[in-house]
Design a protein around this motif. Structure first.
Motif, PDB file in Angstrom:
ATOM      1  N   CYS A  71      47.403 -10.339  27.198  1.00  0.00           N
ATOM      2  CA  CYS A  71      48.196  -9.141  27.516  1.00  0.00           C
ATOM      3  C   CYS A  71      47.758  -8.536  28.846  1.00  0.00           C
ATOM      4  CB  CYS A  71      48.077  -8.118  26.396  1.00  0.00           C
ATOM      5  SG  CYS A  71      48.975  -8.552  24.882  1.00  0.00           S
ATOM      6  N   ALA A  72      46.451  -8.399  29.038  1.00  0.00           N
ATOM      7  CA  ALA A  72      45.938  -7.834  30.281  1.00  0.00           C
ATOM      8  C   ALA A  72      46.278  -8.739  31.464  1.00  0.00           C
ATOM      9  CB  ALA A  72      44.433  -7.623  30.177  1.00  0.00           C
ATOM     10  N   TYR A  73      46.150 -10.046  31.262  1.00  0.00           N
ATOM     11  CA  TYR A  73      46.457 -10.993  32.338  1.00  0.00           C
ATOM     12  C   TYR A  73      47.926 -10.891  32.751  1.00  0.00           C
ATOM     13  CZ  TYR A  73      47.398 -15.338  34.771  1.00  0.00           C
ATOM     14  OH  TYR A  73      47.810 -16.259  35.706  1.00  0.00           O
ATOM     15  N   LEU A  74      48.819 -10.892  31.784  1.00  0.00           N
ATOM     16  CA  LEU A  74      50.241 -10.842  32.097  1.00  0.00           C
ATOM     17  C   LEU A  74      50.623  -9.544  32.812  1.00  0.00           C
ATOM     18  CD1 LEU A  74      51.744 -12.407  28.857  1.00  0.00           C
ATOM     19  CD2 LEU A  74      51.872 -13.368  31.170  1.00  0.00           C
ATOM     20  N   ALA A  75      50.013  -8.445  32.406  1.00  0.00           N
ATOM     21  CA  ALA A  75      50.304  -7.173  33.071  1.00  0.00           C
ATOM     22  C   ALA A  75      49.931  -7.231  34.547  1.00  0.00           C
ATOM     23  CB  ALA A  75      49.561  -6.035  32.383  1.00  0.00           C
ATOM     24  N   ASP A  76      48.816  -7.903  34.856  1.00  0.00           N
ATOM     25  CA  ASP A  76      48.380  -8.019  36.250  1.00  0.00           C
ATOM     26  C   ASP A  76      49.159  -9.097  37.005  1.00  0.00           C
ATOM     27  OD1 ASP A  76      46.537  -6.004  35.959  1.00  0.00           O
ATOM     28  OD2 ASP A  76      44.840  -7.344  35.630  1.00  0.00           O
ATOM     29  N   ALA A  77      49.507 -10.183  36.315  1.00  0.00           N
ATOM     30  CA  ALA A  77      50.213 -11.285  36.972  1.00  0.00           C
ATOM     31  C   ALA A  77      51.653 -10.921  37.315  1.00  0.00           C
ATOM     32  CB  ALA A  77      50.189 -12.526  36.089  1.00  0.00           C
TER      33      ALA A  77
END
Length: 210
Positions: A71-77
């Motif tokens: 979830c955190a990765y997708l928000a940043d990506a």
């Protein structure tokens, strides 16, 4: 050219957290359904996730496992989706995202097994006790539409999913604050789409068993 997103999942698992997040992101992705048992322990899938579990995400050459991390990765990506606050405003965002992935997960899991830590064990475990964890989470969502400010974020995807799952399966107690918070999130079209997908998968499984 955008790197491809591949989502490894089983619809009858907590991979629904990442499924919801992907729908909120709105970028195209492909889904690979991994059956429980031998398929999750196959050499091919263990090369993706050595733990042999779902969810997992491949984004080009990047592989991410663990629902909160994904979830955190997708928000940043995909910053254009607006699923993370500005960096200077991410205190509550990081706090409650990882509080749910850490203390809440551990407290609920141990409670479901019947384990009640002694005061000495509470210090060693780090989260304290189940009751303190629940009260902290109640304070985080009480009277709030979103957990990390005025806008919906990846933290709401993770915390909301965790609460819904826990209350449905009895690992977390039903509290009015939790139910009100989850009811608000349930109105989001992305979550409704994922829930319809899960219901269809459950119906197909029941049909195959009969």
């Amino acid at each position: 050219m955008q790197e491809p997103l591949v989502f490894y999942t089983n619809p009858l698992s907590r991979s629904s957290i990442v499924h919801w997040m992907l729908e909120e992101v709105g970028a195209p992705y492909s889904m690979e359904i991994i059956e429980f048992g031998d398929a999750m322990k196959s050499p091919e899938y263990l090369a993706i996730n050595p733990m042999g579990k779902v969810p997992a995400l491949r984004h080009g050459d990047v592989v991410v496992t663990e629902a909160a991390a994904i979830c955190a990765y997708l928000a940043d990506a995909f910053p254009e989706a607006g699923l993370a606050p500005p960096p200077a405003e991410r205190g509550d965002y990081y706090r409650w995202l990882f509080f749910s992935a850490g203390p809440v997960e551990m407290a609920a899991s141990l409670k479901s097994t019947g384990f009640q830590p002694s005061p000495e064990q509470q210090v060693a475990l780090g989260y304290g006790c189940y009751e303190h964890v629940i009260e902290a989470l109640v304070s985080a969502v009480k009277g709030k539409r979103y957990i990390a400010g005025d806008n919906f974020s990846a933290a709401d995807v993770y915390v909301g999913s965790h609460l819904r799952w826990g209350m449905n399966f009895g690992s977390l107690e039903r509290r009015p604050e939790f139910e009100t918070y989850c009811e608000g999130l349930a109105q989001r079209p992305a979550q409704q789409k994922v829930m319809a997908f899960i219901q269809q998968a459950m119906a197909e499984k029941e049909g195959a068993a009969n």
